[in-house]
Design an enzyme around this catalytic site. Structure first.
Site, mmCIF file in Angstrom:
data_model
loop_
_atom_site.group_PDB
_atom_site.id
_atom_site.type_symbol
_atom_site.label_atom_id
_atom_site.label_comp_id
_atom_site.label_asym_id
_atom_site.label_seq_id
_atom_site.Cartn_x
_atom_site.Cartn_y
_atom_site.Cartn_z
ATOM 1 N N ARG A 154 0.842 -1.197 0.000
ATOM 2 C CA ARG A 154 0.000 0.000 0.000
ATOM 3 C C ARG A 154 0.877 1.247 0.000
ATOM 4 O O ARG A 154 1.845 1.328 0.758
ATOM 5 C CB ARG A 154 -0.931 0.012 1.219
ATOM 6 C CG ARG A 154 -1.890 -1.175 1.227
ATOM 7 C CD ARG A 154 -2.845 -1.150 2.393
ATOM 8 N NE ARG A 154 -3.632 -2.376 2.426
ATOM 9 C CZ ARG A 154 -4.527 -2.674 3.365
ATOM 10 N NH1 ARG A 154 -4.753 -1.824 4.354
ATOM 11 N NH2 ARG A 154 -5.196 -3.815 3.322
ATOM 12 N N ARG A 209 2.425 1.069 10.371
ATOM 13 C CA ARG A 209 1.880 1.455 9.063
ATOM 14 C C ARG A 209 3.008 1.440 8.030
ATOM 15 O O ARG A 209 3.869 2.323 8.023
ATOM 16 C CB ARG A 209 1.246 2.848 9.146
ATOM 17 C CG ARG A 209 0.403 3.214 7.925
ATOM 18 C CD ARG A 209 -0.208 4.599 8.102
ATOM 19 N NE ARG A 209 -1.126 4.644 9.227
ATOM 20 C CZ ARG A 209 -2.406 4.288 9.167
ATOM 21 N NH1 ARG A 209 -2.924 3.868 8.029
ATOM 22 N NH2 ARG A 209 -3.177 4.364 10.242
ATOM 23 N N GLU A 269 -5.988 -1.004 15.875
ATOM 24 C CA GLU A 269 -6.619 -1.926 14.928
ATOM 25 C C GLU A 269 -5.648 -3.019 14.480
ATOM 26 O O GLU A 269 -4.498 -2.754 14.144
ATOM 27 C CB GLU A 269 -7.100 -1.158 13.691
ATOM 28 C CG GLU A 269 -7.779 -2.062 12.657
ATOM 29 C CD GLU A 269 -7.960 -1.388 11.305
ATOM 30 O OE1 GLU A 269 -8.094 -2.127 10.316
ATOM 31 O OE2 GLU A 269 -7.955 -0.144 11.240
ATOM 32 N N SER A 328 -9.943 -6.073 10.418
ATOM 33 C CA SER A 328 -11.217 -5.481 10.006
ATOM 34 C C SER A 328 -11.999 -6.567 9.283
ATOM 35 O O SER A 328 -11.498 -7.159 8.320
ATOM 36 C CB SER A 328 -10.957 -4.293 9.068
ATOM 37 O OG SER A 328 -12.114 -3.533 8.869
ATOM 38 N N ARG A 332 1.421 -6.391 12.664
ATOM 39 C CA ARG A 332 0.826 -5.757 13.849
ATOM 40 C C ARG A 332 0.680 -6.761 14.994
ATOM 41 O O ARG A 332 0.768 -6.390 16.163
ATOM 42 C CB ARG A 332 -0.517 -5.126 13.497
ATOM 43 C CG ARG A 332 -0.374 -3.909 12.598
ATOM 44 C CD ARG A 332 -1.630 -3.079 12.540
ATOM 45 N NE ARG A 332 -1.443 -1.899 11.704
ATOM 46 C CZ ARG A 332 -2.271 -0.863 11.638
ATOM 47 N NH1 ARG A 332 -3.370 -0.859 12.388
ATOM 48 N NH2 ARG A 332 -2.029 0.163 10.861
#
Length: 426
Positions: free
Chosen positions: A264, A279, A351, A354, A393
């Site tokens: 990403r 991130r 987070e 999801s 993560r």
């Protein structure tokens, strides 16, 4: 994408529902385009009928020995007008399709209304955050202590937002992915898949990343061939396995899981989580995808979320589950649960997964259908996806929650078989 028939029949209702998630639908433009489409289509159909009648009269005039040149000229004129009408219709439809591709999914009635993450609703918590009797270190300090997390060399190789893992931490990262994959295959009934990491544009359009989120993707242009994109998540490749298919209902539900790197560009994320592995441009994820019969998709969402939660429970990592509000949901979702794991150095939950039900939104874009056994007719399936989990993560959470005063890391019990029985690293 949304059903175009729904837009034509309930445009204002759709606009109101979309407004709850912060999306302003250009109702006036859609109405104007629809009006143009109807006008041109009516004119074109009338012209086609007139041309057919005139063509028939040419043969009759010919039999009577009459001069057919004026009739032929008239037919040719109508053919030209029909061609122009088709071009106009195509242009109108192209603009309507472009608008439709940019419209997010409609939220389910059970989704809480809210403008942003402050409107999310906590559903449950599991575990209690650990209390440490020493100064807590973050994952960067823990990883760099023994040289196992090397952000400097990663930056030399690739620039910012990359990580180089070495030694026991690299092994722990691999152990986490293997543990997750085995759990989902052996206990949760998923079929493992190894998918391409590069996909063409139609696959990304099918799951909703294109055209709206192109700036978030890494693109490889090729002369004379279709462009390729690095996958932002295995959701893209896994979900598109059924694109263009009519599935035997006996095969539903279909449950896929894959461990892949994800890529990403993190456009718009400048300044956020710049330290460490939270991130990044490249990270690993174990992704779950389900293809289900429509009436079961909400039940499937609860099950898929529970599958992701089980990973955290077995790792004994405290977490909470949130129902995302309308303003914080992803583009393709009708309903989403986020899992947030406790990060001691930040003294908050972050987070880590999801889990979303996308209804028939992706299926319509992909033309993924099943044959309804009652009617015998093809109908759109429902698609779901969820992280089970984001590996990097999860590594961050393990490093921080299992740290000891000397900077060493206890190995979670469930990971010891994957670590050769190692009890502690460091």
């Amino acid at each position: 994408m949304l059903d175009s028939k729904l837009l034509r029949s309930n445009l204002q209702d759709v606009a109101d529902r979309l407004a709850s998630r912060g999306y302003i639908l250009d109702v006036a433009r859609i109405e104007a385009l629809e009006e143009q489409r109807k006008t041109v289509q009516t004119r074109t159909e009338a012209l086609q009928a007139e041309r057919n009648a005139r063509s028939k009269s040419i043969g009759q005039a010919k039999q009577r020995g009459e001069d057919i040149a004026p009739l032929m000229a008239d037919v040719e004129r109508m053919a030209n007008e029909l061609g122009a009408g088709k071009v106009e219709l195509d242009a109108i439809q192209t603009e309507l399709d472009s608008i439709l591709l940019g419209i997010p999914n409609l939220p389910h009635e059970s989704v809480p209304i809210g403008d942003d993450e402050d409107g999310n609703v906590e559903v449950r918590r599991w575990g209690t955050p650990t209390t440490f009797d020493f100064e807590v270190k973050d994952h960067v300090a823990l990883g760099e202590k023994f040289g196992w997390l090397d952000l400097e060399t990663a930056a030399k190789l690739s620039g910012a937002r990359f990580a180089l893992l070495r030694g026991p931490i690299a092994r722990l990262h691999r152990a986490l992915a293997q543990f997750m994959i085995n759990l989902h295959i052996n206990e949760h009934g998923y079929e493992e898949a190894y998918t391409p990491y590069l996909v063409q544009a139609p696959a990304l359009q099918g799951t909703g990343q294109l055209p709206k989120f192109e700036e978030d993707l890494f693109k490889i242009s090729r002369e004379g061939e279709a462009d390729l994109y690095l996958i932002p998540t295995a959701e893209v490749s896994l979900t598109n396995i059924v694109s263009g298919e009519i599935i035997d209902p006996k095969l539903l539900p279909i449950k896929f899981v894959a461990h892949t790197p994800c890529f990403r560009s993190e456009a718009g994320a400048s300044g956020r989580d710049t330290r460490g592995m939270i991130r990044q441009h490249q990270f690993d994820k174990v992704e779950m995808v389900q293809i289900v019969e429509p009436s079961t998709s909400m039940e499937a969402l609860e099950g898929l979320t529970a599958n992701a939660e089980k990973v955290l429970q077995l790792l004994e990592l405290p977490y909470r589950t949130l129902a995302l509000c309308t303003g914080d949901m992803g583009f393709s979702a009708v309903k989403t649960y986020d899992l947030e794991v406790w990060i001691p150095s930040q003294d908050k939950y972050r987070e880590i997964s999801s889990c979303s039900n996308c209804g028939d939104f992706q299926a319509r874009r992909m033309q993924a259908r099943f044959r309804n056994p009652e009617t015998g007719k093809p109908e759109l399936v429902h698609t779901l996806n969820g992280s089970g989990l984001a590996v990097g993560r999860t590594l961050v959470a393990v490093l921080e929650n299992y740290q000891q005063a000397d900077g060493s890391i206890r190995v979670p019990a469930v990971l010891k078989p994957y670590m050769g029985g190692l009890e502690v690293i460091g």
